[in-house]
Design a protein around this motif. Structure first.
Motif, PDB file in Angstrom:
ATOM      1  N   CYS A  29       0.826  -1.216   0.000  1.00  0.00           N
ATOM      2  CA  CYS A  29       0.000   0.000   0.000  1.00  0.00           C
ATOM      3  C   CYS A  29       0.853   1.255   0.000  1.00  0.00           C
ATOM      4  N   LEU A  30       2.135   1.132   0.372  1.00  0.00           N
ATOM      5  CA  LEU A  30       3.014   2.310   0.413  1.00  0.00           C
ATOM      6  C   LEU A  30       4.044   2.297  -0.716  1.00  0.00           C
ATOM      7  N   VAL A  31       3.849   1.402  -1.681  1.00  0.00           N
ATOM      8  CA  VAL A  31       4.740   1.384  -2.845  1.00  0.00           C
ATOM      9  C   VAL A  31       4.000   2.056  -3.995  1.00  0.00           C
TER      10      VAL A  31
ATOM     11  N   GLY B 168      10.772  12.352  13.913  1.00  0.00           N
ATOM     12  CA  GLY B 168      11.663  11.536  13.081  1.00  0.00           C
ATOM     13  C   GLY B 168      12.776  10.960  13.949  1.00  0.00           C
ATOM     14  N   ASP B 169      12.858   9.642  14.029  1.00  0.00           N
ATOM     15  CA  ASP B 169      13.777   9.031  14.991  1.00  0.00           C
ATOM     16  C   ASP B 169      15.236   9.156  14.599  1.00  0.00           C
ATOM     17  N   GLY B 170      15.520   9.401  13.320  1.00  0.00           N
ATOM     18  CA  GLY B 170      16.913   9.553  12.918  1.00  0.00           C
ATOM     19  C   GLY B 170      17.493  10.905  13.314  1.00  0.00           C
TER      20      GLY B 170
ATOM     21  N   ILE C 202      14.875  12.669   6.881  1.00  0.00           N
ATOM     22  CA  ILE C 202      15.423  14.032   6.890  1.00  0.00           C
ATOM     23  C   ILE C 202      14.522  14.954   6.051  1.00  0.00           C
ATOM     24  N   GLY C 203      14.053  14.428   4.905  1.00  0.00           N
ATOM     25  CA  GLY C 203      13.198  15.225   4.024  1.00  0.00           C
ATOM     26  C   GLY C 203      11.879  15.584   4.683  1.00  0.00           C
ATOM     27  N   THR C 204      11.277  14.618   5.377  1.00  0.00           N
ATOM     28  CA  THR C 204      10.005  14.878   6.061  1.00  0.00           C
ATOM     29  C   THR C 204      10.207  15.843   7.225  1.00  0.00           C
ATOM     30  N   ALA C 205      11.345  15.724   7.929  1.00  0.00           N
ATOM     31  CA  ALA C 205      11.675  16.631   9.040  1.00  0.00           C
ATOM     32  C   ALA C 205      10.576  16.686  10.097  1.00  0.00           C
TER      33      ALA C 205
ATOM     34  N   THR D 236      18.461   2.482   3.534  1.00  0.00           N
ATOM     35  CA  THR D 236      17.261   2.113   4.293  1.00  0.00           C
ATOM     36  C   THR D 236      17.594   1.849   5.758  1.00  0.00           C
ATOM     37  N   TRP D 237      16.548   1.899   6.578  1.00  0.00           N
ATOM     38  CA  TRP D 237      16.697   1.566   7.997  1.00  0.00           C
ATOM     39  C   TRP D 237      17.152   0.129   8.152  1.00  0.00           C
ATOM     40  N   ALA D 238      16.695  -0.759   7.258  1.00  0.00           N
ATOM     41  CA  ALA D 238      17.106  -2.167   7.362  1.00  0.00           C
ATOM     42  C   ALA D 238      18.624  -2.257   7.313  1.00  0.00           C
TER      43      ALA D 238
ATOM     44  N   ALA E   8       6.213  -2.007  19.162  1.00  0.00           N
ATOM     45  CA  ALA E   8       6.366  -2.034  17.712  1.00  0.00           C
ATOM     46  C   ALA E   8       5.547  -0.906  17.083  1.00  0.00           C
ATOM     47  N   MET E   9       6.023  -0.401  15.944  1.00  0.00           N
ATOM     48  CA  MET E   9       5.233   0.484  15.098  1.00  0.00           C
ATOM     49  C   MET E   9       4.684   1.672  15.855  1.00  0.00           C
ATOM     50  N   VAL E  10       5.580   2.429  16.449  1.00  0.00           N
ATOM     51  CA  VAL E  10       5.054   3.514  17.259  1.00  0.00           C
ATOM     52  C   VAL E  10       5.820   4.802  16.986  1.00  0.00           C
TER      53      VAL E  10
ATOM     54  N   LEU F 143       9.761  14.421  -4.777  1.00  0.00           N
ATOM     55  CA  LEU F 143      10.769  13.359  -4.708  1.00  0.00           C
ATOM     56  C   LEU F 143      10.186  12.162  -3.961  1.00  0.00           C
ATOM     57  N   LEU F 144      10.514  10.981  -4.451  1.00  0.00           N
ATOM     58  CA  LEU F 144      10.027   9.739  -3.835  1.00  0.00           C
ATOM     59  C   LEU F 144      11.226   8.843  -3.529  1.00  0.00           C
ATOM     60  N   ALA F 145      11.351   8.445  -2.263  1.00  0.00           N
ATOM     61  CA  ALA F 145      12.381   7.457  -1.920  1.00  0.00           C
ATOM     62  C   ALA F 145      11.648   6.160  -1.584  1.00  0.00           C
ATOM     63  N   GLY F 146      11.566   5.787  -0.300  1.00  0.00           N
ATOM     64  CA  GLY F 146      10.867   4.550   0.054  1.00  0.00           C
ATOM     65  C   GLY F 146       9.353   4.673   0.044  1.00  0.00           C
ATOM     66  N   GLY F 147       8.851   5.889   0.042  1.00  0.00           N
ATOM     67  CA  GLY F 147       7.405   6.110  -0.044  1.00  0.00           C
ATOM     68  C   GLY F 147       6.645   5.961   1.261  1.00  0.00           C
ATOM     69  N   THR F 148       7.326   5.661   2.356  1.00  0.00           N
ATOM     70  CA  THR F 148       6.584   5.351   3.593  1.00  0.00           C
ATOM     71  C   THR F 148       6.009   6.600   4.267  1.00  0.00           C
ATOM     72  N   ASP F 149       6.469   7.772   3.895  1.00  0.00           N
ATOM     73  CA  ASP F 149       5.788   9.005   4.311  1.00  0.00           C
ATOM     74  C   ASP F 149       4.892   9.511   3.178  1.00  0.00           C
ATOM     75  N   LEU F 150       5.454   9.591   1.983  1.00  0.00           N
ATOM     76  CA  LEU F 150       4.711  10.200   0.877  1.00  0.00           C
ATOM     77  C   LEU F 150       3.445   9.415   0.533  1.00  0.00           C
TER      78      LEU F 150
ATOM     79  N   GLU G 161      24.498   6.316  -6.279  1.00  0.00           N
ATOM     80  CA  GLU G 161      25.354   7.288  -5.564  1.00  0.00           C
ATOM     81  C   GLU G 161      24.783   7.717  -4.215  1.00  0.00           C
ATOM     82  N   ILE G 162      23.481   7.654  -4.036  1.00  0.00           N
ATOM     83  CA  ILE G 162      22.944   8.081  -2.738  1.00  0.00           C
ATOM     84  C   ILE G 162      22.573   6.876  -1.875  1.00  0.00           C
ATOM     85  N   GLY G 163      22.904   5.671  -2.349  1.00  0.00           N
ATOM     86  CA  GLY G 163      22.530   4.467  -1.620  1.00  0.00           C
ATOM     87  C   GLY G 163      23.669   3.790  -0.884  1.00  0.00           C
TER      88      GLY G 163
ATOM     89  N   GLN H  70       8.794  -4.329   7.566  1.00  0.00           N
ATOM     90  CA  GLN H  70       8.362  -3.910   6.222  1.00  0.00           C
ATOM     91  C   GLN H  70       8.648  -2.429   5.976  1.00  0.00           C
ATOM     92  N   ILE H  71       8.436  -1.616   6.998  1.00  0.00           N
ATOM     93  CA  ILE H  71       8.708  -0.175   6.873  1.00  0.00           C
ATOM     94  C   ILE H  71      10.217   0.056   6.771  1.00  0.00           C
ATOM     95  N   ARG H  72      10.992  -0.698   7.542  1.00  0.00           N
ATOM     96  CA  ARG H  72      12.446  -0.495   7.531  1.00  0.00           C
ATOM     97  C   ARG H  72      13.085  -0.964   6.221  1.00  0.00           C
TER      98      ARG H  72
HETATM   99  C1  LIG Z   1       3.645   2.397   9.717  1.00  0.00           C
HETATM  100  C2  LIG Z   1       4.731   3.420   9.783  1.00  0.00           C
HETATM  101  C3  LIG Z   1       5.580   3.484  10.871  1.00  0.00           C
HETATM  102  C4  LIG Z   1       6.591   4.435  10.946  1.00  0.00           C
HETATM  103  N1  LIG Z   1       7.408   4.449  12.034  1.00  0.00           N
HETATM  104  C5  LIG Z   1       8.369   5.389  12.133  1.00  0.00           C
HETATM  105  C6  LIG Z   1       9.235   5.412  13.269  1.00  0.00           C
HETATM  106  O1  LIG Z   1       9.137   4.577  14.173  1.00  0.00           O
HETATM  107  N2  LIG Z   1      10.178   6.397  13.323  1.00  0.00           N
HETATM  108  C7  LIG Z   1      10.328   7.316  12.329  1.00  0.00           C
HETATM  109  O2  LIG Z   1      11.203   8.170  12.425  1.00  0.00           O
HETATM  110  N3  LIG Z   1       9.529   7.313  11.233  1.00  0.00           N
HETATM  111  C8  LIG Z   1       8.562   6.369  11.124  1.00  0.00           C
HETATM  112  N4  LIG Z   1       7.741   6.352  10.027  1.00  0.00           N
HETATM  113  C9  LIG Z   1       7.894   7.397   8.995  1.00  0.00           C
HETATM  114  C10 LIG Z   1       8.776   7.001   7.785  1.00  0.00           C
HETATM  115  O3  LIG Z   1       8.843   5.611   7.647  1.00  0.00           O
HETATM  116  C11 LIG Z   1      10.190   7.552   7.923  1.00  0.00           C
HETATM  117  O4  LIG Z   1      10.160   8.955   8.054  1.00  0.00           O
HETATM  118  C12 LIG Z   1      11.068   7.167   6.716  1.00  0.00           C
HETATM  119  O5  LIG Z   1      12.409   7.391   7.048  1.00  0.00           O
HETATM  120  C13 LIG Z   1      10.698   7.921   5.449  1.00  0.00           C
HETATM  121  O6  LIG Z   1      11.578   7.503   4.416  1.00  0.00           O
HETATM  122  P1  LIG Z   1      11.060   7.146   2.934  1.00  0.00           P
HETATM  123  O7  LIG Z   1      12.263   6.807   2.143  1.00  0.00           O
HETATM  124  O8  LIG Z   1       9.987   6.140   2.972  1.00  0.00           O
HETATM  125  O9  LIG Z   1      10.465   8.573   2.533  1.00  0.00           O
HETATM  126  P2  LIG Z   1       9.477   9.037   1.350  1.00  0.00           P
HETATM  127  O10 LIG Z   1       8.082   8.844   1.792  1.00  0.00           O
HETATM  128  O11 LIG Z   1       9.886   8.470   0.053  1.00  0.00           O
HETATM  129  O12 LIG Z   1       9.833  10.582   1.375  1.00  0.00           O
HETATM  130  C14 LIG Z   1       9.538  11.380   2.499  1.00  0.00           C
HETATM  131  C15 LIG Z   1       9.775  12.851   2.176  1.00  0.00           C
HETATM  132  O13 LIG Z   1      11.152  13.127   2.002  1.00  0.00           O
HETATM  133  C16 LIG Z   1      11.404  13.603   0.701  1.00  0.00           C
HETATM  134  N5  LIG Z   1      12.655  12.967   0.258  1.00  0.00           N
HETATM  135  C17 LIG Z   1      12.941  11.633   0.246  1.00  0.00           C
HETATM  136  N6  LIG Z   1      14.209  11.436  -0.185  1.00  0.00           N
HETATM  137  C18 LIG Z   1      14.728  12.661  -0.449  1.00  0.00           C
HETATM  138  C19 LIG Z   1      15.998  13.133  -0.935  1.00  0.00           C
HETATM  139  N7  LIG Z   1      17.011  12.289  -1.225  1.00  0.00           N
HETATM  140  N8  LIG Z   1      16.175  14.466  -1.096  1.00  0.00           N
HETATM  141  C20 LIG Z   1      15.160  15.341  -0.786  1.00  0.00           C
HETATM  142  N9  LIG Z   1      13.966  14.971  -0.328  1.00  0.00           N
HETATM  143  C21 LIG Z   1      13.737  13.638  -0.158  1.00  0.00           C
HETATM  144  C22 LIG Z   1      10.202  13.233  -0.124  1.00  0.00           C
HETATM  145  O14 LIG Z   1       9.992  14.141  -1.171  1.00  0.00           O
HETATM  146  C23 LIG Z   1       9.096  13.285   0.897  1.00  0.00           C
HETATM  147  O15 LIG Z   1       8.664  14.607   1.068  1.00  0.00           O
HETATM  148  C24 LIG Z   1       6.736   5.383   9.911  1.00  0.00           C
HETATM  149  C25 LIG Z   1       5.899   5.319   8.788  1.00  0.00           C
HETATM  150  C26 LIG Z   1       4.897   4.354   8.709  1.00  0.00           C
HETATM  151  C27 LIG Z   1       4.021   4.297   7.507  1.00  0.00           C
END
Ligand SMILES: Cc1cc2nc3c(=O)[nH]c(=O)nc-3n(C[C@H](O)[C@H](O)[C@H](O)COP(=O)(O)OP(=O)(O)OC[C@H]3O[C@@H](n4cnc5c(N)ncnc54)[C@H](O)[C@@H]3O)c2cc1C
Ligand code: FES
Ligand code: FES
Lengths: 153, 268
Positions: free
Chosen positions: A59-61, B108-110, B101-104, B67-69, B176-178, B24-31, B53-55, B90-92
């Motif tokens: 769902c998040l891909v 954000g745990d990082g 960092i992008g979401t700020a 990735t977090w993984a 978990a998942m908090v 911009l889209l990376a892992g998509g877990t925020d977007l 280059e960014i991986g 799955q999220i990691r």
């Molecule tokens: C169920 C669930 C649980 C979660 N639990 C946690 C948690 O415990 N701790 C936590 O900190 N977060 C958590 N998150 C939030 C999220 O997973 C993290 O913030 C994650 O690191 C986002 O990375 P992403 O690659 O998926 O970001 P994306 O969704 O791809 O991008 C997020 C934002 O950053 C921007 N962006 C991405 N890459 C770049 C780049 N290289 N340059 C500029 N902008 C960029 C995008 O444009 C977008 O605005 C959770 C999310 C979900 C859905």
């Protein structure tokens, strides 16, 4: 836009118009409704698939970003004639009630066993920590997989 | 919707220069959470996951696309610890530090780790090349940062020396998942000086500078100094009350958590 990728070993083509998820495309375009849509926010794991070697929540891909990817869904695990060992273990232990979460558990657990045939009880719980079941209380699911890990299922 | 899938950083910067409004889209877990809830309607997406280059993780650089993984295996102890708490496996597997960092997000745990080790954020654009901002220049507010519309986050850059004695912990409603109610990182250097960073207690990650000063003056703190340390941390944070917790609980928890981590550093 046309996106081509491999699903359960077959080349597939999907017509993707917006930012919709892989989950939506699997269910609504590709006739693969095994992956379930429950929360659409990554919290429950019922939509889990293997994407390029790692289990993720589909769902998040973004489907448009799947060009060239390899996806395994629950439909690609086991067959009508022979269940996957994880499926058989869940069945034997009555680890399914409504079944809505089961595809996600099957995909996640099958991938775990592929990478680590004898996971510890903690490793099993950790691997499944992103899969939520609203019915079973997890006891039967954990017992099924623990016995499978010990080779006694 | 249009999507661009660059395979190099220069292609990505090119796409970004041509369309600074693109998402911009990376892992998509925020977007994708925003997309699924109708809060984001991207018209043009630049997908970053094919850019090698960014991986990469190098000595002093953590690529934005890591990735977090992968960071669960980091040699930096607190970074590995915090990575293991992000979401679920799955999220990691999908989520990246660059997305964090992008979401700020204040939660954000990082981010507290980047603050504790005094990391810089490296960003790049086609027009102006590469620039580096200190973490406290980069994070400017709740879900706000100093990234320009034509820029991409390339990496987190670490200082030459990062002390190995470091601990992370977070408080949430279950294990978990908090999303963090409060998170903290304490780093202790060989000379006894410490750095204390906290998350979810201010619009951006923050350092508890007065509390650091107290320990720097008392590198072998007595129980009284530790209690004073916790009170100082609680006084320095500026949390809010929201649906996850209250201002007063967060203030209290920040002090307790920082003291606990400092004690772990002192014991290791
Ligand atoms: C169920 C669930 C649980 C979660 N639990 C946690 C948690 O415990 N701790 C936590 O900190 N977060 C958590 N998150 C939030 C999220 O997973 C993290 O913030 C994650 O690191 C986002 O990375 P992403 O690659 O998926 O970001 P994306 O969704 O791809 O991008 C997020 C934002 O950053 C921007 N962006 C991405 N890459 C770049 C780049 N290289 N340059 C500029 N902008 C960029 C995008 O444009 C977008 O605005 C959770 C999310 C979900 C859905
Ligand atoms: S529907 Fe994807 S995680 Fe719940
Ligand atoms: S069996 Fe009903 S949700 Fe798990």
């Amino acid at each position: 836009m046309i996106v081509s990728f491999t699903v359960n070993g077959e080349e597939r083509i999907a017509n993707v118009s917006g930012p919709e998820s892989l989950l939506t495309v699997l269910r609504e375009e590709l006739g693969l409704p095994g992956s379930k849509n429950a929360c659409e926010q990554g919290e429950c794991g019922s939509c889990a698939v293997v994407l390029d070697g790692a289990v993720v929540t589909s769902c998040l891909v973004m489907a448009a970003d799947c060009e060239g990817s390899e996806v395994t869904t629950v439909e690609g695990i086991g067959s009508d004639r022979e269940l996957h060992a994880v499926q058989q273990a869940l069945l034997d232990h009555g680890a399914v009630q409504c079944g809505f979460c089961t595809p996600g558990f099957v995909v996640t657990a099958a991938h775990l066993f592929e990478e680590n045939p004898h996971p510890s009880s903690d490793e099993i719980k950790e691997a499944l920590s992103g899969n939520i079941c609203r019915c079973t209380g997890y006891g039967a699911i954990a017992r099924a997989l623990e016995e499978l890990a010990e080779g006694t299922a | 919707m249009e999507i661009t899938r660059p395979t190099s950083l220069s292609e990505a910067l090119d796409a970004r220069a041509q369309d600074p409004g693109a998402d911009l889209l990376a892992g998509g877990t925020d977007l994708m959470v925003e997309v699924n809830f109708g809060l984001a309607k991207p018209e043009h997406v630049i997908a970053l996951r094919r850019i090698d280059e960014i991986g990469e993780v190098e000595d002093r650089r953590i690529g934005a696309g890591v990735t977090w993984a992968r960071l669960e295996e980091s040699d930096h102890r607190a970074l590995a610890q915090l990575s293991r708490t992000v979401g679920s496996p799955q999220i990691r597997a999908a989520g990246t530090i660059g997305g964090n960092i992008g979401t700020a997000s204040p939660a954000g745990d990082g981010l507290p780790w980047l603050a504790a080790v005094d990391a810089e954020i490296e960003v790049a654009s086609q027009a102006r090349g590469t620039r580096r901002l200190r973490w406290d220049e980069f994070f400017t507010g709740v879900k706000r940062n100093a990234l320009e519309p034509d820029e991409v986050i390339v990496a987190a850059v670490l200082p030459e020396r990062v002390p190995s004695n470091q601990h992370f912990a977070k408080i949430g409603q279950r294990s978990a998942m908090v999303i963090s109610t409060v998170s903290a990182v304490v780093v202790r250097d060989d000379d006894g000086s410490v750095r204390v960073a906290l998350g979810s207690v201010a619009p951006t990650p923050i350092r508890a500078l007065a509390a650091e000063q107290l320990i720097n003056e008392n590198p072998q703190p007595t129980d009284e100094v530790l209690a004073e340390f916790a009170r100082t941390v609680s006084a320095e944070v500026t949390p809010i009350t929201d649906h996850r917790s209250t201002e007063s609980y967060r203030r209290h928890a920040a002090g307790v958590l920082a003291r606990r981590l400092l004690e772990r550093c002192l014991a290791s």
